[in-house]
Design a protein around this motif. Structure first.
Motif, PDB file in Angstrom:
ATOM      1  N   VAL A  80       0.838  -1.197   0.000  1.00 41.06           N
ATOM      2  CA  VAL A  80       0.000   0.000   0.000  1.00 41.06           C
ATOM      3  C   VAL A  80       0.877   1.253   0.000  1.00 41.06           C
ATOM      4  O   VAL A  80       0.578   2.245  -0.686  1.00 41.06           O
ATOM      5  N   ASN A  81       1.970   1.206   0.748  1.00 39.87           N
ATOM      6  CA  ASN A  81       2.900   2.335   0.800  1.00 39.87           C
ATOM      7  C   ASN A  81       3.502   2.613  -0.579  1.00 39.87           C
ATOM      8  O   ASN A  81       3.588   3.769  -1.024  1.00 39.87           O
ATOM      9  N   ILE A  82       3.904   1.555  -1.278  1.00 39.79           N
ATOM     10  CA  ILE A  82       4.492   1.721  -2.616  1.00 39.79           C
ATOM     11  C   ILE A  82       3.457   2.254  -3.602  1.00 39.79           C
ATOM     12  O   ILE A  82       3.739   3.163  -4.397  1.00 39.79           O
ATOM     13  N   PHE A  83       2.245   1.699  -3.569  1.00 37.21           N
ATOM     14  CA  PHE A  83       1.188   2.188  -4.451  1.00 37.21           C
ATOM     15  C   PHE A  83       0.863   3.651  -4.169  1.00 37.21           C
ATOM     16  O   PHE A  83       0.610   4.424  -5.095  1.00 37.21           O
ATOM     17  N   PHE A  84       0.842   4.032  -2.881  1.00 35.52           N
ATOM     18  CA  PHE A  84       0.532   5.414  -2.516  1.00 35.52           C
ATOM     19  C   PHE A  84       1.561   6.364  -3.104  1.00 35.52           C
ATOM     20  O   PHE A  84       1.215   7.393  -3.691  1.00 35.52           O
ATOM     21  N   VAL A  85       2.839   6.029  -2.974  1.00 32.80           N
ATOM     22  CA  VAL A  85       3.895   6.893  -3.521  1.00 32.80           C
ATOM     23  C   VAL A  85       3.800   6.958  -5.039  1.00 32.80           C
ATOM     24  O   VAL A  85       3.897   8.035  -5.647  1.00 32.80           O
ATOM     25  N   PHE A  86       3.581   5.815  -5.676  1.00 30.97           N
ATOM     26  CA  PHE A  86       3.598   5.747  -7.139  1.00 30.97           C
ATOM     27  C   PHE A  86       2.416   6.488  -7.762  1.00 30.97           C
ATOM     28  O   PHE A  86       2.571   7.194  -8.770  1.00 30.97           O
ATOM     29  N   PHE A  87       1.229   6.351  -7.170  1.00 38.83           N
ATOM     30  CA  PHE A  87       0.034   6.927  -7.793  1.00 38.83           C
ATOM     31  C   PHE A  87      -0.326   8.313  -7.251  1.00 38.83           C
ATOM     32  O   PHE A  87      -1.010   9.080  -7.939  1.00 38.83           O
ATOM     33  N   VAL A  88       0.082   8.643  -6.034  1.00 39.14           N
ATOM     34  CA  VAL A  88      -0.307   9.916  -5.437  1.00 39.14           C
ATOM     35  C   VAL A  88       0.728  11.009  -5.706  1.00 39.14           C
ATOM     36  O   VAL A  88       0.374  12.190  -5.836  1.00 39.14           O
ATOM     37  N   ALA A  89       2.021  10.647  -5.798  1.00 42.72           N
ATOM     38  CA  ALA A  89       3.066  11.654  -6.026  1.00 42.72           C
ATOM     39  C   ALA A  89       2.806  12.496  -7.276  1.00 42.72           C
ATOM     40  O   ALA A  89       3.005  13.725  -7.239  1.00 42.72           O
ATOM     41  N   PRO A  90       2.347  11.918  -8.410  1.00 45.36           N
ATOM     42  CA  PRO A  90       2.071  12.772  -9.588  1.00 45.36           C
ATOM     43  C   PRO A  90       0.990  13.813  -9.348  1.00 45.36           C
ATOM     44  O   PRO A  90       0.977  14.855 -10.023  1.00 45.36           O
ATOM     45  N   LEU A  91       0.076  13.590  -8.396  1.00 50.89           N
ATOM     46  CA  LEU A  91      -0.962  14.579  -8.096  1.00 50.89           C
ATOM     47  C   LEU A  91      -0.370  15.851  -7.502  1.00 50.89           C
ATOM     48  O   LEU A  91      -0.993  16.912  -7.542  1.00 50.89           O
ATOM     49  N   PHE A  92       0.833  15.731  -6.930  1.00 54.86           N
ATOM     50  CA  PHE A  92       1.517  16.887  -6.342  1.00 54.86           C
ATOM     51  C   PHE A  92       2.647  17.382  -7.239  1.00 54.86           C
ATOM     52  O   PHE A  92       3.520  18.128  -6.795  1.00 54.86           O
ATOM     53  N   GLY A  93       2.642  16.955  -8.490  1.00 47.81           N
ATOM     54  CA  GLY A  93       3.635  17.414  -9.445  1.00 47.81           C
ATOM     55  C   GLY A  93       4.947  16.661  -9.413  1.00 47.81           C
ATOM     56  O   GLY A  93       5.922  17.101 -10.028  1.00 47.81           O
ATOM     57  N   LEU A  94       5.003  15.538  -8.692  1.00 50.02           N
ATOM     58  CA  LEU A  94       6.226  14.739  -8.616  1.00 50.02           C
ATOM     59  C   LEU A  94       6.093  13.534  -9.542  1.00 50.02           C
ATOM     60  O   LEU A  94       5.435  12.545  -9.209  1.00 50.02           O
ATOM     61  N   GLU A  95       6.676  13.642 -10.714  1.00 53.75           N
ATOM     62  CA  GLU A  95       6.624  12.543 -11.672  1.00 53.75           C
ATOM     63  C   GLU A  95       7.773  11.585 -11.390  1.00 53.75           C
ATOM     64  O   GLU A  95       8.906  11.798 -11.829  1.00 53.75           O
ATOM     65  N   LEU A  96       7.506  10.544 -10.631  1.00 63.84           N
ATOM     66  CA  LEU A  96       8.534   9.589 -10.249  1.00 63.84           C
ATOM     67  C   LEU A  96       8.499   8.383 -11.179  1.00 63.84           C
ATOM     68  O   LEU A  96       7.423   7.894 -11.537  1.00 63.84           O
ATOM     69  N   SER A  97       9.672   7.925 -11.578  1.00 65.85           N
ATOM     70  CA  SER A  97       9.753   6.682 -12.329  1.00 65.85           C
ATOM     71  C   SER A  97       9.389   5.523 -11.412  1.00 65.85           C
ATOM     72  O   SER A  97       9.414   5.659 -10.179  1.00 65.85           O
ATOM     73  N   PRO A  98       9.030   4.360 -11.960  1.00 61.54           N
ATOM     74  CA  PRO A  98       8.733   3.213 -11.098  1.00 61.54           C
ATOM     75  C   PRO A  98       9.880   2.878 -10.145  1.00 61.54           C
ATOM     76  O   PRO A  98       9.643   2.573  -8.974  1.00 61.54           O
ATOM     77  N   PHE A  99      11.125   2.954 -10.628  1.00 64.74           N
ATOM     78  CA  PHE A  99      12.274   2.666  -9.770  1.00 64.74           C
ATOM     79  C   PHE A  99      12.339   3.660  -8.622  1.00 64.74           C
ATOM     80  O   PHE A  99      12.543   3.277  -7.456  1.00 64.74           O
ATOM     81  N   ALA A 100      12.159   4.956  -8.919  1.00 59.91           N
ATOM     82  CA  ALA A 100      12.233   5.981  -7.876  1.00 59.91           C
ATOM     83  C   ALA A 100      11.087   5.831  -6.885  1.00 59.91           C
ATOM     84  O   ALA A 100      11.273   5.997  -5.673  1.00 59.91           O
ATOM     85  N   ALA A 101       9.886   5.512  -7.375  1.00 59.98           N
ATOM     86  CA  ALA A 101       8.740   5.362  -6.487  1.00 59.98           C
ATOM     87  C   ALA A 101       8.932   4.192  -5.528  1.00 59.98           C
ATOM     88  O   ALA A 101       8.637   4.305  -4.328  1.00 59.98           O
ATOM     89  N   VAL A 102       9.429   3.086  -6.033  1.00 56.37           N
ATOM     90  CA  VAL A 102       9.680   1.927  -5.171  1.00 56.37           C
ATOM     91  C   VAL A 102      10.793   2.239  -4.181  1.00 56.37           C
ATOM     92  O   VAL A 102      10.731   1.844  -3.006  1.00 56.37           O
ATOM     93  N   THR A 103      11.820   2.956  -4.634  1.00 55.97           N
ATOM     94  CA  THR A 103      12.904   3.342  -3.730  1.00 55.97           C
ATOM     95  C   THR A 103      12.383   4.198  -2.583  1.00 55.97           C
ATOM     96  O   THR A 103      12.736   3.980  -1.418  1.00 55.97           O
TER      97      THR A 103
END
Length: 238
Positions: free
Chosen positions: A65-88
């Motif tokens: 859930v933590n990984i999904f939250f970072v991956f899908f919610v970060a772009p809503l705040f303008g943070l376009e993270l790659s899958p590698f960065a989001a998992v990190t």
């Protein structure tokens, strides 16, 4: 075996990405853990409360859930993270929370008279941590921290859920591609190889943690250099 050899470069690429993800996550988790664990051992109550909230928050949320939250919610705040960065980020936040509790416990294991003696000598707070209590706390911190690394290596497989082409994802791709293109399912052979390699890596880390724990215990029992041993009493003969 032929299928594994044919896809060996692809498999090695996935294994390299898994190790890179584990090392990167361990690096950031270690920084977070030692920073927050040290703050939690200070005498300021509000700092301890803030660290406690962070630790309980990320330890009580399922890691996926933590990984999904970072991956899908970060772009809503303008943070376009790659899958590698989001998992990190997701793994580092979780690893930092667990590591902070290990570090806090390590400092708590140092006897209180060590803190009091260092303060009585007029040492500053950072000097007490760096030269007195820190080296003693490391003996209690390092073995469980190696165990945390093992968990982080296992958790890298969750990167497959958000598109990271790590080792487990590579196995999935090989199975799906072979099933569709060649008409047979190599799931048993491929996933057995994935299981075996994960087992070898994590077993090596577990063995290293146990060896380190035994080594630190033996160093603790060994008398300090330069300290003369007490002479044995001489029995007077009649």
């Amino acid at each position: 075996m032929t299928l594994i050899l044919k896809n060996l470069p692809f498999i090695l690429q996935g294994l390299t990405l898994t190790l890179a993800l584990a090392v990167t996550t361990l690096f950031f988790s270690t920084i977070i853990a030692f920073l927050l664990g040290t703050l939690a051992s200070l005498r300021f109550r509000w700092l301890r409360v803030v660290v406690k909230v962070y630790v309980e928050l990320f330890r009580d949320i399922p890691l996926v859930v933590n990984i999904f939250f970072v991956f899908f919610v970060a772009p809503l705040f303008g943070l376009e993270l790659s899958p590698f960065a989001a998992v990190t980020v997701g793994l580092s936040l979780w690893g930092g929370a667990n590591g902070a509790e290990i570090v806090r416990g390590g400092f708590a294991s140092v006897p209180q008279h060590q803190w009091a003696s260092a303060a009585a000598l007029g040492l500053k707070t950072w000097e007490i941590y760096a030269f007195v209590t820190g080296p003693q706390a490391l003996r209690a911190i390092l073995p469980p921290f190696v165990g945390l690394l093992t968990l982080l290596v296992q958790a890298t497989s969750l990167g497959a859920l958000v598109g990271v082409t790590e080792f487990f994802k590579v196995g999935q791709i090989i199975v799906e591609r072979t099933t569709m293109m060649e008409g047979w399912n190599p799931a048993f052979a491929i996933y057995s190889a994935v299981l075996l390699i994960y087992f070898v890596i994590c077993s090596a880390l577990t063995w290293f943690g146990r060896w380190l724990e035994r080594r630190l215990k033996s160093d603790l029992r060994r008398p300090a250099s330069g300290v003369a041993a007490m002479p044995k009493p001489v029995t007077q003969l009649p």
